[in-house]
Design a protein around this motif. Structure first.
Motif, PDB file in Angstrom:
ATOM      1  N   HIS A  17       0.803  -1.220   0.000  1.00  0.00           N
ATOM      2  CA  HIS A  17       0.000   0.000   0.000  1.00  0.00           C
ATOM      3  C   HIS A  17       0.844   1.283   0.000  1.00  0.00           C
ATOM      4  N   THR A  18       2.161   1.156   0.163  1.00  0.00           N
ATOM      5  CA  THR A  18       3.034   2.337   0.057  1.00  0.00           C
ATOM      6  C   THR A  18       3.926   2.256  -1.185  1.00  0.00           C
ATOM      7  N   LEU A  19       3.665   1.279  -2.031  1.00  0.00           N
ATOM      8  CA  LEU A  19       4.491   1.084  -3.225  1.00  0.00           C
ATOM      9  C   LEU A  19       4.464   2.306  -4.138  1.00  0.00           C
ATOM     10  N   LEU A  20       3.299   2.886  -4.347  1.00  0.00           N
ATOM     11  CA  LEU A  20       3.199   4.074  -5.197  1.00  0.00           C
ATOM     12  C   LEU A  20       4.006   5.229  -4.610  1.00  0.00           C
TER      13      LEU A  20
ATOM     14  N   LEU B 188       6.813   6.479  -7.146  1.00  0.00           N
ATOM     15  CA  LEU B 188       6.446   7.690  -7.882  1.00  0.00           C
ATOM     16  C   LEU B 188       7.637   8.603  -8.193  1.00  0.00           C
ATOM     17  N   PRO B 189       8.536   8.907  -7.258  1.00  0.00           N
ATOM     18  CA  PRO B 189       9.665   9.779  -7.615  1.00  0.00           C
ATOM     19  C   PRO B 189      10.563   9.212  -8.718  1.00  0.00           C
ATOM     20  N   PRO B 190      11.000   7.940  -8.651  1.00  0.00           N
ATOM     21  CA  PRO B 190      11.826   7.456  -9.758  1.00  0.00           C
ATOM     22  C   PRO B 190      11.053   7.363 -11.081  1.00  0.00           C
ATOM     23  N   LEU B 191       9.755   7.027 -11.005  1.00  0.00           N
ATOM     24  CA  LEU B 191       8.960   6.971 -12.231  1.00  0.00           C
ATOM     25  C   LEU B 191       8.801   8.367 -12.835  1.00  0.00           C
TER      26      LEU B 191
ATOM     27  N   GLY C  58      10.261  12.174 -17.025  1.00  0.00           N
ATOM     28  CA  GLY C  58      10.853  13.448 -17.430  1.00  0.00           C
ATOM     29  C   GLY C  58      12.033  13.253 -18.356  1.00  0.00           C
ATOM     30  N   GLY C  59      12.883  12.272 -18.056  1.00  0.00           N
ATOM     31  CA  GLY C  59      14.018  11.971 -18.921  1.00  0.00           C
ATOM     32  C   GLY C  59      13.563  11.495 -20.292  1.00  0.00           C
ATOM     33  N   PHE C  60      12.526  10.648 -20.320  1.00  0.00           N
ATOM     34  CA  PHE C  60      11.993  10.183 -21.593  1.00  0.00           C
ATOM     35  C   PHE C  60      11.399  11.340 -22.388  1.00  0.00           C
ATOM     36  N   ALA C  61      10.685  12.251 -21.714  1.00  0.00           N
ATOM     37  CA  ALA C  61      10.099  13.401 -22.402  1.00  0.00           C
ATOM     38  C   ALA C  61      11.185  14.292 -23.002  1.00  0.00           C
TER      39      ALA C  61
END
Length: 166
Positions: free
Chosen positions: A104-107, A111-114, A119-122
């Motif tokens: 339940h805390t996985l997101l 979230l920060p690395p994703l 952002g890097g992909f964009a």
């Protein structure tokens, strides 16, 4: 000389004040090892009133109660993990400043690395798009034909420089 002394006092006071914590003298345990454990645990626990401070830093009455509870549990022989588990069972995961990695805390953890990867992909996609849309230097559409160059030369030679008005 007086200015130097005044500045020294101000600097000393500023540094001394930064080390002051909310722990009151009557809260401190007599055993230094247990007190160190209590302080370390207090830095990991969130003040439920302030929410952005540890209970070690907070002056809120609830933070004081939690500090006392931590010390009480340590004095009764609980390990650090038992103290943390007790407080999580009583107040929920929110009491931890650094939440545990659970489903339940996985997101919260991912979230920060994703977001960084997105952002890097964009940025990469944007640079690729710009590179493709930028005209090449040897693009035949950008070169003038001989007829167009002659017409351009004739137009330029007909123009007279504008007169300067005084």
């Amino acid at each position: 000389m007086r200015k130097l002394i005044a500045v020294s006092i101000i600097v000393f006071t500023a540094f001394a004040a930064s080390n002051v914590r909310a722990v009151q003298p009557d809260e401190i345990m007599s055993d230094p090892a247990k007190e160190l454990r209590a302080r370390d645990l207090s830095r990991e626990l969130r003040c439920m009133v302030c929410q952005n401070q540890s209970i070690d830093d907070s002056d809120a009455p609830l933070a004081r109660d939690l500090r006392l509870l931590v010390r009480e549990r340590i004095a009764s022989g609980d390990s650090d993990s038992q103290v943390i588990d007790f407080l999580v069972a009583r107040y929920g995961e929110f009491v931890l400043l650094k939440p545990r990695l659970k489903p339940h805390t996985l997101l919260l953890w991912l979230l920060p690395p994703l977001a960084l990867a997105a952002g890097g992909f964009a940025l990469w996609a944007n640079s690729r798009r710009r590179a493709k849309s930028a005209p090449a230097e040897d693009d035949p559409l950008l070169k003038l034909t001989a007829d167009e160059e002659a017409r351009l030369s004739a137009l330029i030679s007909r123009e007279t420089p504008p007169e300067k008005s005084a």
